[in-house]
Design an enzyme around this catalytic site. Structure first.
Site, PDB file in Angstrom:
ATOM      1  N   GLU A 260       0.844  -1.190   0.000  1.00 26.06           N
ATOM      2  CA  GLU A 260       0.000   0.000   0.000  1.00 26.06           C
ATOM      3  C   GLU A 260       0.882   1.244   0.000  1.00 26.06           C
ATOM      4  OE1 GLU A 260      -0.633   2.362   2.502  1.00 26.06           O
ATOM      5  OE2 GLU A 260       0.595   1.551   4.131  1.00 26.06           O
ATOM      6  N   LYS A 261       0.412   2.296  -0.643  1.00 26.08           N
ATOM      7  CA  LYS A 261       1.143   3.562  -0.694  1.00 26.08           C
ATOM      8  C   LYS A 261       0.671   4.428   0.472  1.00 26.08           C
ATOM      9  CE  LYS A 261       2.252   7.504  -3.640  1.00 26.08           C
ATOM     10  NZ  LYS A 261       1.883   8.505  -2.616  1.00 26.08           N
ATOM     11  N   SER A 262       1.524   4.562   1.462  1.00 30.33           N
ATOM     12  CA  SER A 262       1.146   5.294   2.675  1.00 30.33           C
ATOM     13  C   SER A 262       1.135   6.792   2.437  1.00 30.33           C
ATOM     14  CB  SER A 262       2.119   4.976   3.812  1.00 30.33           C
ATOM     15  OG  SER A 262       2.139   3.601   4.093  1.00 30.33           O
TER      16      SER A 262
END
Length: 402
Positions: A66-68
């Site tokens: 996931e792209k935080s």
């Protein structure tokens, strides 16, 4: 629909800005270690995901995470620039601002004395702020790559080797130290853990299980190729996927107020919001206007801070108007014109969540076809995957509270 407006200012880099002379020493050390320019951020930069990249996922092996929504920082472990035998930890951002982080310690593997420390160790990751029910907040540093460890540079090695080095040499000793030194680690300014990754075709698990349980913001996915080295600067194999409504661009904002024929300029009146793109060096060119309604203008004025000549992150609304999302004071420059074109291409040639999920069975089949035994694959395993088992073990441990 506008993206979630989670202010990046909520996440601040812990520590104290290092003095200029110390920064000069640190930059020189890192440049010498990596063979890069001392004034250039050595971290990799992804490209926006477009339809052509679906083929890349079918042809090569990828990890996906996931792209935080946090602050990208590199973490550098070294000896203090001015004091011998004093371990020091620094976080530095894309602006090459170095923050000296105190009250944190990363033990060395198999060191019973607790006196050894890492030097010339460089990690890539992101600071995120987890918010729990009841309001408790926990700062975390999520590691997604390892450039160097104890003076050995691993950038030319494959991703599983790089992550394996982090898991074995840094995360494992840290976890063991935490179990026996709970009082000392309780005051660490942040927790450190390996970012949870899945095989490239495992996005359904991310969408259904991982992302809904996150306690920090998320704005997409990151696909990292496991067959390529770490690249400083733009990495064409590092892919950033975002839903269309979350594809944003960082511009330089300039306010242009109306010039009255007589009297002073009315700075409370709404100006033109001009958005500029970076052309390189100190050159900017006009790109578009940012649309701001009266309510948004009042909110911007209420900040009571200078607005012009700041980096702003904008998104394109349903009427193709650029809208303000947040300030990006963590960035030195706006997006380069090449990045802007890439994002626009990604929006125009975008890949939806449904498109990704539709392609996953094909990507999965291609992955397992490549895994069929071959002499080449066995040789690759022997040379680059010796630390891979450690990744899975530590990744599992990193999901627990430290």
């Amino acid at each position: 629909m506008a993206p979630s407006e989670k202010d990046i200012e909520e996440v601040s880099v812990p520590g104290v800005l290092a003095p200029r002379d110390d920064v000069r020493v640190l930059k020189t050390r890192i440049a010498k270690l990596l063979g890069t320019s001392p004034d250039t951020f050595p971290g990799s930069q992804p490209v926006s995901f477009s339809k052509k990249h679906l083929q890349a996922l079918k042809e090569k092996n990828y990890f996906v995470c996931e792209k935080s929504d946090g602050i990208r920082c590199l973490l550098y472990m070294t000896e203090h620039p001015r004091y011998e035998n004093r371990p020091s930890v620094y976080l530095f951002d894309r602006k090459m601002n170095f923050y000296h982080v105190e009250k944190i310690f990363y033990p060395v593997e198999n060191d019973k004395s607790g006196k050894k420390y890492h030097v010339d160790t460089l990690l890539d990751g992101e600071l995120v702020l987890d918010i729990y029910p009841g309001g408790k907040k926990q700062l975390r540093y999520l590691v997604f790559d390892c450039l160097a460890c104890d003076g050995i540079v691993y950038m030319s090695r494959l991703l599983d080797k790089r992550l394996g080095i982090f898991a074995k040499s840094i995360q494992k000793p840290l976890d063991e130290y935490t179990k026996t030194h709970m009082r000392e680690t309780a005051i660490f300014p942040f927790l450190t853990s390996l970012k949870k990754m899945e095989l490239g075709h495992g996005i359904l698990k991310l969408f259904n299980e991982v992302i809904p349980r996150l306690r920090h913001g998320n704005d997409g996915l990151i696909f990292t190729c496991t067959e390529t080295p770490y690249v400083s600067g733009t990495d064409q194999s590092l892919l950033k996927w975002k839903p269309k409504e979350m594809n944003t661009i960082d511009f330089m904002l300039k306010l242009e107020f109306a010039q009255p024929e007589e009297g002073d300029i009315d700075y409370s009146a709404m100006p033109e919001f001009q958005l500029g793109v970076w052309e390189g060096r100190n050159m900017y060119s006009f790109f578009a206007f940012m649309y701001v309604d009266e309510k948004e203008w009042e909110k911007l004025k209420s900040f009571n801070v200078p607005l012009s000549e700041r980096i702003v992150e904008c998104y394109l609304d349903d009427e193709n108007r650029w809208r303000f999302l947040r300030f990006r004071d963590d960035k030195r420059d706006a997006n380069h014109i090449s990045t802007v074109k890439s994002v626009l291409q990604s929006i125009e040639d975008g890949v939806s969540k449904e498109d990704l999920l539709k392609e996953m069975p094909i990507i999965r089949e291609a992955y397992y076809n490549r895994k069929k035994p071959s002499v080449t694959k066995r040789k690759l395993d022997e040379t680059s995957n010796d630390d891979a088992p450690a990744i899975k073990k530590v990744a599992k441990e990193s999901e627990k509270e430290i």
